[in-house]
Design a protein around this motif. Sequence first.
Motif, PDB file in Angstrom:
ATOM      1  N   GLY A   1     -37.881  25.002 120.349  1.00  0.00           N
ATOM      2  CA  GLY A   1     -38.521  26.202 119.816  1.00  0.00           C
ATOM      3  C   GLY A   1     -38.856  26.117 118.348  1.00  0.00           C
ATOM      4  O   GLY A   1     -39.944  26.541 117.922  1.00  0.00           O
ATOM      5  N   MET A   2     -37.932  25.559 117.556  1.00  0.00           N
ATOM      6  CA  MET A   2     -38.191  25.493 116.121  1.00  0.00           C
ATOM      7  C   MET A   2     -39.413  24.645 115.787  1.00  0.00           C
ATOM      8  O   MET A   2     -40.312  25.111 115.069  1.00  0.00           O
ATOM      9  CB  MET A   2     -36.958  24.978 115.390  1.00  0.00           C
ATOM     10  N   PRO A   3     -39.503  23.399 116.282  1.00  0.00           N
ATOM     11  CA  PRO A   3     -40.717  22.622 115.967  1.00  0.00           C
ATOM     12  C   PRO A   3     -41.984  23.263 116.502  1.00  0.00           C
ATOM     13  O   PRO A   3     -43.029  23.256 115.834  1.00  0.00           O
ATOM     14  CB  PRO A   3     -40.455  21.263 116.617  1.00  0.00           C
ATOM     15  N   LEU A   4     -41.901  23.826 117.722  1.00  0.00           N
ATOM     16  CA  LEU A   4     -43.091  24.455 118.297  1.00  0.00           C
ATOM     17  C   LEU A   4     -43.513  25.660 117.469  1.00  0.00           C
ATOM     18  O   LEU A   4     -44.702  25.821 117.141  1.00  0.00           O
ATOM     19  CB  LEU A   4     -42.793  24.872 119.739  1.00  0.00           C
ATOM     20  N   ALA A   5     -42.550  26.520 117.143  1.00  0.00           N
ATOM     21  CA  ALA A   5     -42.886  27.695 116.327  1.00  0.00           C
ATOM     22  C   ALA A   5     -43.397  27.281 114.956  1.00  0.00           C
ATOM     23  O   ALA A   5     -44.346  27.872 114.425  1.00  0.00           O
ATOM     24  CB  ALA A   5     -41.655  28.599 116.196  1.00  0.00           C
TER      25      ALA A   5
ATOM     26  N   ALA B   1     -37.202  29.159 110.598  1.00  0.00           N
ATOM     27  CA  ALA B   1     -36.013  29.915 110.200  1.00  0.00           C
ATOM     28  C   ALA B   1     -35.834  31.148 111.082  1.00  0.00           C
ATOM     29  O   ALA B   1     -34.709  31.485 111.478  1.00  0.00           O
ATOM     30  CB  ALA B   1     -36.112  30.326 108.731  1.00  0.00           C
ATOM     31  N   VAL B   2     -36.961  31.829 111.400  1.00  0.00           N
ATOM     32  CA  VAL B   2     -36.878  33.004 112.264  1.00  0.00           C
ATOM     33  C   VAL B   2     -36.379  32.613 113.651  1.00  0.00           C
ATOM     34  O   VAL B   2     -35.512  33.279 114.239  1.00  0.00           O
ATOM     35  CB  VAL B   2     -38.252  33.701 112.345  1.00  0.00           C
ATOM     36  N   VAL B   3     -36.934  31.518 114.194  1.00  0.00           N
ATOM     37  CA  VAL B   3     -36.492  31.062 115.514  1.00  0.00           C
ATOM     38  C   VAL B   3     -35.015  30.665 115.465  1.00  0.00           C
ATOM     39  O   VAL B   3     -34.235  30.993 116.364  1.00  0.00           O
ATOM     40  CB  VAL B   3     -37.364  29.888 115.995  1.00  0.00           C
ATOM     41  N   ALA B   4     -34.634  29.945 114.405  1.00  0.00           N
ATOM     42  CA  ALA B   4     -33.227  29.542 114.289  1.00  0.00           C
ATOM     43  C   ALA B   4     -32.326  30.766 114.167  1.00  0.00           C
ATOM     44  O   ALA B   4     -31.261  30.832 114.800  1.00  0.00           O
ATOM     45  CB  ALA B   4     -33.051  28.629 113.078  1.00  0.00           C
ATOM     46  N   LEU B   5     -32.773  31.738 113.352  1.00  0.00           N
ATOM     47  CA  LEU B   5     -31.974  32.949 113.201  1.00  0.00           C
ATOM     48  C   LEU B   5     -31.875  33.701 114.523  1.00  0.00           C
ATOM     49  O   LEU B   5     -30.801  34.200 114.889  1.00  0.00           O
ATOM     50  CB  LEU B   5     -32.597  33.846 112.125  1.00  0.00           C
ATOM     51  N   ALA B   6     -33.021  33.786 115.253  1.00  0.00           N
ATOM     52  CA  ALA B   6     -32.994  34.450 116.554  1.00  0.00           C
ATOM     53  C   ALA B   6     -32.074  33.716 117.523  1.00  0.00           C
ATOM     54  O   ALA B   6     -31.311  34.340 118.267  1.00  0.00           O
ATOM     55  CB  ALA B   6     -34.413  34.535 117.122  1.00  0.00           C
ATOM     56  N   ALA B   7     -32.152  32.380 117.508  1.00  0.00           N
ATOM     57  CA  ALA B   7     -31.289  31.596 118.398  1.00  0.00           C
ATOM     58  C   ALA B   7     -29.818  31.794 118.053  1.00  0.00           C
ATOM     59  O   ALA B   7     -28.981  31.999 118.931  1.00  0.00           O
ATOM     60  CB  ALA B   7     -31.661  30.122 118.323  1.00  0.00           C
ATOM     61  N   LEU B   8     -29.518  31.736 116.760  1.00  0.00           N
ATOM     62  CA  LEU B   8     -28.125  31.915 116.344  1.00  0.00           C
ATOM     63  C   LEU B   8     -27.634  33.331 116.638  1.00  0.00           C
ATOM     64  O   LEU B   8     -26.491  33.531 117.066  1.00  0.00           O
ATOM     65  CB  LEU B   8     -27.987  31.608 114.847  1.00  0.00           C
TER      66      LEU B   8
ATOM     67  N   LEU C   1     -41.811  26.716 107.881  1.00  0.00           N
ATOM     68  CA  LEU C   1     -40.379  26.866 107.587  1.00  0.00           C
ATOM     69  C   LEU C   1     -39.897  28.273 107.917  1.00  0.00           C
ATOM     70  O   LEU C   1     -38.788  28.453 108.451  1.00  0.00           O
ATOM     71  CB  LEU C   1     -40.121  26.557 106.109  1.00  0.00           C
ATOM     72  N   LEU C   2     -40.732  29.272 107.589  1.00  0.00           N
ATOM     73  CA  LEU C   2     -40.342  30.643 107.885  1.00  0.00           C
ATOM     74  C   LEU C   2     -40.228  30.858 109.389  1.00  0.00           C
ATOM     75  O   LEU C   2     -39.265  31.477 109.871  1.00  0.00           O
ATOM     76  CB  LEU C   2     -41.364  31.613 107.283  1.00  0.00           C
ATOM     77  N   ALA C   3     -41.213  30.362 110.156  1.00  0.00           N
ATOM     78  CA  ALA C   3     -41.154  30.499 111.611  1.00  0.00           C
ATOM     79  C   ALA C   3     -39.943  29.777 112.180  1.00  0.00           C
ATOM     80  O   ALA C   3     -39.241  30.298 113.051  1.00  0.00           O
ATOM     81  CB  ALA C   3     -42.436  29.963 112.241  1.00  0.00           C
TER      82      ALA C   3
END
Length: 609
Positions: free
Chosen positions: A40-44, A327-334, A323-325
């Motif tokens: 998700g992170m690389p794709l986003a 970070a958002v995906v990582a934050l959502a995942a976490l 990076l923002l996307a």
Amino acid sequence: MVRIVPTRWTFSQSRDWLSRRASALFARPRRVMLAVLVVGMPLAAAVAAGLAADNASESLREQGAAQLSLYESNLRTELERHAAVPMVLARDQEVADLLRDPSPERVDRLNRKLEAIAATLKASALYVMNGTGTTVAASNWNAAPSFVGQNFSYRPYFQSAMERGEGHHFALGTTSLVPGYYTAQRVVAENRTEDRTGDRGAGVVVLKVGFQELERAWSHGREKVLVSDRDGVVFITNVEGWRYNALPRRLPVTLPAASPPATEEIPTLPWAFGGASDRITLREGNAERRYLLQSAAVPGGDWTIHALTSLAPVATRAQQAGLLAAAVVALAALTGHALAQRRLNLVERLALQEEARAELERRVAAATAELRATENELTQAAKLAALGQMSAAMAHEINQPLAAIRSFADNAVVLLERGRPDAVRDNLAEIADLTDRMAAITRSLKGFARRASGTLGAVSAAAAVGQALALLEARLRRDSVTVDTDLPASALLVTGEDVRLQQVLVNLIGNAADAMRASPRRHVRIALAAEGEEAVLTVRDSGPGIAEADLPRIFVPFFTTKEAGDGLGLGLSISHGIVEDFGGSLTAANHPEGGALFTIRLKRRDSQT
């Protein structure tokens, strides 16, 4: 004392099982989180960077177009401002007089005039050429080298001006070796007729200007600006080293990026393909930088203005968006993983609590069963103790029939010897009655001594009263205790067990007899009545009653008011527990008219089922 042996504790085993189960459950959200982070992170980031790059490129393209239009307006203003000077001087009478009669005085006067005008305009040179291309007056008349006396008839701007009235040309000065833009205007003498050579003009006024000021102004901008002529040669630019370089032969630049030079003398700009038709890559120092290329034709001429705008802001915005996307995906995942883990922790905690509750219930049930077994043992012991207390009276009750049987048997022998069979028959009947009486006593003792089954059913309360009185008959008669019963004519069935109900009544009646030992009047009244859905059985004595301080503790195990050795203080406690097992209640009080009053309340039953 009652000793409780705990059952085997299996909570640790359950906790281990739940831990393994929770670990398996935790693995699922962890896998989902890892999948989101890895995929998700690389794709986003890629999607967000692409969208941001497109938006930033479009915005940069609009800004670049606006800047290019501004640069083109600056260039056109500069050209128009200088273009009027040759036109005005071409109509100056002093210039015409000089071309008609170039006397030293006129030359000197015009030289100084041209010098003043050129200084005001900050022009490179301003000079007048006669019809043959020879310079007769110039602003640099007192400089070395000077244009005065030089013949520039070969210059395109002179030829164009003589033929069409005006001429324009950008070239490197052959005398000054300074590049400049030449604007020429033909001078026509008044009242002049065409001579034999066909010349229509008396000469040409030429203004040579440089674009150093314009280039200096452009250098403050962020764009790299350059102007090329019809041959693609750059002659105005704010980038040192690009002047007099040829553009690549094909614009927009496409692969292959490097084109052959336009001529052997003019090198080609070091532009490389930047990934698209309007992208340019330049090597600056040790790094390659990409630029957006935008071009526009300069109206009224054969020039083209170009602007190169750095694409670094586009890359920066794309990187920031990516990076923002991410970070958002990582934050959502976490966050999702944290919520899932929190829920799983809650599930595990609830499961552990449920397992602990179930285990506690099992332990309580086991302890209850053990207590019940212990209570049954105590009940049985209490019954045996009661039997022991009744043994003397029972022995007397049995000894009397035995003595009578022996007497009747001896008499029967004598009567048989005397030949009186009728009397013998009567003695044998008496012996049979006495045997039945002894059987009834032993049957009552046997029934009272047997263990309770533990199964509740419909029990006749009146029958239980009768059996209890039968067991205590000898003792009551010995202690001179009278009993008065008030029992209903019809059978009143209650929920309970006959043996244990008998034990409760034996205990209450026996305690009443013990309490009245010192009383002059010893009377027990037993009453049974129905009150709604309950049957109320009371046992009242005529003794001194129960002390008010002892009433709250009367059913406490091992509490007794008897002398030492007369009891353990378990009778009333066991009776209280038996009645509660029946679903009823046993209470103690003092009767207003004196004596103790024990009340048993039991649920009524309609049939033997």
